[in-house]
Design a protein around this motif. Structure first.
Motif, mmCIF file in Angstrom:
data_model
loop_
_atom_site.group_PDB
_atom_site.id
_atom_site.type_symbol
_atom_site.label_atom_id
_atom_site.label_comp_id
_atom_site.label_asym_id
_atom_site.label_seq_id
_atom_site.Cartn_x
_atom_site.Cartn_y
_atom_site.Cartn_z
ATOM 1 N N GLU A 1 0.838 -1.203 0.000
ATOM 2 C CA GLU A 1 0.000 0.000 0.000
ATOM 3 C C GLU A 1 0.876 1.258 0.000
ATOM 4 O O GLU A 1 0.560 2.244 -0.691
ATOM 5 N N GLU B 1 -5.672 3.337 -6.484
ATOM 6 C CA GLU B 1 -6.472 2.162 -6.158
ATOM 7 C C GLU B 1 -6.433 1.187 -7.325
ATOM 8 O O GLU B 1 -6.178 1.582 -8.465
ATOM 9 N N HIS C 1 -8.602 -2.507 -8.761
ATOM 10 C CA HIS C 1 -9.799 -3.320 -8.569
ATOM 11 C C HIS C 1 -9.464 -4.793 -8.784
ATOM 12 O O HIS C 1 -8.724 -5.142 -9.707
ATOM 13 N N TRP D 1 -0.033 -5.104 -6.248
ATOM 14 C CA TRP D 1 -1.105 -4.719 -5.328
ATOM 15 C C TRP D 1 -2.322 -5.627 -5.507
ATOM 16 O O TRP D 1 -2.932 -6.058 -4.536
ATOM 17 N N LYS E 1 -3.911 -8.067 -2.645
ATOM 18 C CA LYS E 1 -5.332 -8.067 -2.272
ATOM 19 C C LYS E 1 -5.906 -9.482 -2.315
ATOM 20 O O LYS E 1 -6.749 -9.837 -1.486
ATOM 21 N N THR F 1 -9.707 -1.888 3.591
ATOM 22 C CA THR F 1 -8.834 -1.772 2.437
ATOM 23 C C THR F 1 -9.603 -1.695 1.140
ATOM 24 O O THR F 1 -9.138 -1.163 0.164
#
Length: 479
Positions: A316, A326, A328, A432, A436, A477
């Motif tokens: 992050e 960000e 997805h 990232w 996630k 998050t």
């Protein structure tokens, strides 16, 4: 893990006796830092007893360790005490062994145990005042031979980056993500020409003692170094993730006023990545491993969830400094079932019942950790193949070739980014998304930790101009 009970050697006991002039000693081990033993020492003489504290490590110093030997930590504390910093007074440091005798500070350690909100705020404010006082000292005025002479901040940052590289180089396997972070840190050292300060490192709740709203001692200086004051603010925000430290933006505003060091958000984010990279360099393989657990450790369950937390915080921070707001990720529906779900549920129930029947606190911790491992394995069995297939497909699109596994794909992607074949932004975004997915598989094991992230540095302001604050303990998050 050895089942032997820790003991202080006869040699160190005799040294304590010689230093204190005691007729008799009573030593009681207490919980302390993760890397060293902690003992209460009562030195008895005809005139009464003297309450002292022993920091002890029976191991020889590791020249590659990120932690200072205890003799160096004692040297730092003694000089800071001379300058009026609220640290325990150093009585003596053993000339050969890793043993330091201190005056015993009164009070408690764990900030989360304070039940009165007003006392929480008073304690937090007092700590901020003491951190500000530390940072008002020009490091050039400190005489600490083991650390050398304080110079420009950028030089100290480069020295620590070089130490990270040495630790990674000593590791027998590649550490691609960690190497990428080190390279990025070296290319982007902040342009800061203010005076260097003493950075405690790992500063904040858990590393100070308190009583009745007053900080009685700032403890644990094994990561201390000369550097940028924003380095300590980054460490404080890291400690805050694990032990929420009241209204964090309000505390930072107080710090800026008291210290004379304005909060520079860009530098704080740089040092957030710096701190997590420095921690990861202690165990380079852990940052590239989805489930990093030490083999044969009875505490592997806690290693799993805290390892995941630190990997996520690192990525992050990396995404923030690179400029990616960000990403997805499509994640499996929680309703997706495994044919073995009932077996995992039964195992978790058995472990829970075992905790309830045990009075041994350490045994309870280990069994709860085992339950976390079961929860994690249940998620991997239920959804691991789905998230792996999606990540492999994404990596293949970037590389132009399909890797044999997620781990091989992540390593190949890091190599491609290092050669410039994949852009920095595409690489960090892919990492990232991978984190996630890892975090999704670990979320039931992690519990509340899965919802924690870096705290805000300033208050959001609503349309009426009034400040609002959201506790980092309930920040999600998002996916």
């Amino acid at each position: 893990m050895s089942g032997e009970r820790p003991e202080v050697t006869a040699e160190v006991r005799q040294w304590i006796t010689d230093v204190t002039g005691a007729d008799d000693l009573t030593l009681t081990q207490v919980s302390g830092g993760a890397s060293r033993q902690a003992w209460f020492v009562d030195a008895h003489t005809g005139a009464g007893s003297r309450e002292l504290f022993l920091r002890y490590d029976p191991r020889e110093p590791d020249p590659h360790s990120v932690f200072h030997p205890l003799q160096v930590e004692a040297e730092i504390m003694a000089e800071l005490h001379r300058h009026g910093v609220t640290v325990p007074k150093v009585i003596a440091a053993h000339p050969v062994r890793q043993a330091v005798l201190l005056e015993r500070a009164g009070g408690e350690t764990w900030f989360r145990l304070i039940e009165d909100p007003d006392e929480q705020v008073r304690t937090a404010r007092d700590f901020i005042a003491k951190l500000a006082a530390l940072h008002r000292i020009d490091a050039a005025d400190l005489t600490i031979p083991s650390l050398g002479t304080a110079g420009p901040v950028a030089g100290h940052v480069r020295d620590e980056i070089a130490a990270m590289r040495r630790r990674v180089a000593a590791y027998p396997k590649p550490a691609p993500l960690l190497t990428f972070c080190i390279d990025w840190l070296e290319r982007n050292i902040p342009d800061y020409d203010g005076p260097a300060v003493m950075v405690q490192g790992d500063t904040g709740p858990g590393n100070f003692m308190y009583a009745d709203g007053i900080v009685t001692a700032v403890v644990d200086w094994e990561l201390a170094h000369f550097g940028d004051p924003m380095d300590d603010i980054a460490w404080l925000s890291l400690r805050t993730v694990q032990d929420t430290f009241t209204d964090f933006p309000a505390r930072l505003a107080e710090y800026a006023q008291l210290s004379g060091h304005p909060i520079d958000e860009g530098r704080v984010w740089y040092y957030r990545l710096f701190a997590e990279t420095r921690l990861a360099s202690m165990s380079p393989g852990s940052i590239d491993t989805r489930a990093s657990v030490p083999p044969r450790s009875p505490d592997a369950g806690n290693s799993l969830i805290y390892g995941m937390l630190h990997r996520r915080l690192l990525v992050e921070a990396l995404a923030h400094v690179v400029g990616i707001p960000e990403v997805h990720v499509d994640l499996p529906d929680d309703g997706t079932a495994s044919q073995y779900s009932h077996v995992y549920d039964a195992t978790a129930a058995a472990l829970s019942a075992s905790v309830d029947r045990s009075s041994d606190a350490l045994a309870q911790r280990y069994v709860k950790g085992a339950a976390r491992l079961v929860k994690y394995l249940a998620e991997v069995d239920r959804a691991g193949a789905i998230v792996d297939a999606e990540e492999i497909a994404e990596i293949a699109a970037l590389l132009g070739a399909t890797p044999a596994s997620v781990q091989q794909g992540r390593a190949a992607l890091a190599d491609a980014a290092g050669r410039g074949a994949v852009s920095e932004a595409d690489y960090v975004a892919a990492v990232w998304r991978g984190i996630k997915r890892d975090d999704y598989l670990t979320r039931t094991a992690s519990g509340a930790l899965a919802r924690r992230t870096w705290p805000a540095l300033t208050h959001p302001t609503d349309e009426g101009g009034r400040d609002r604050w959201v506790s980092p303990s309930v920040t999600t998050t998002g996916n």
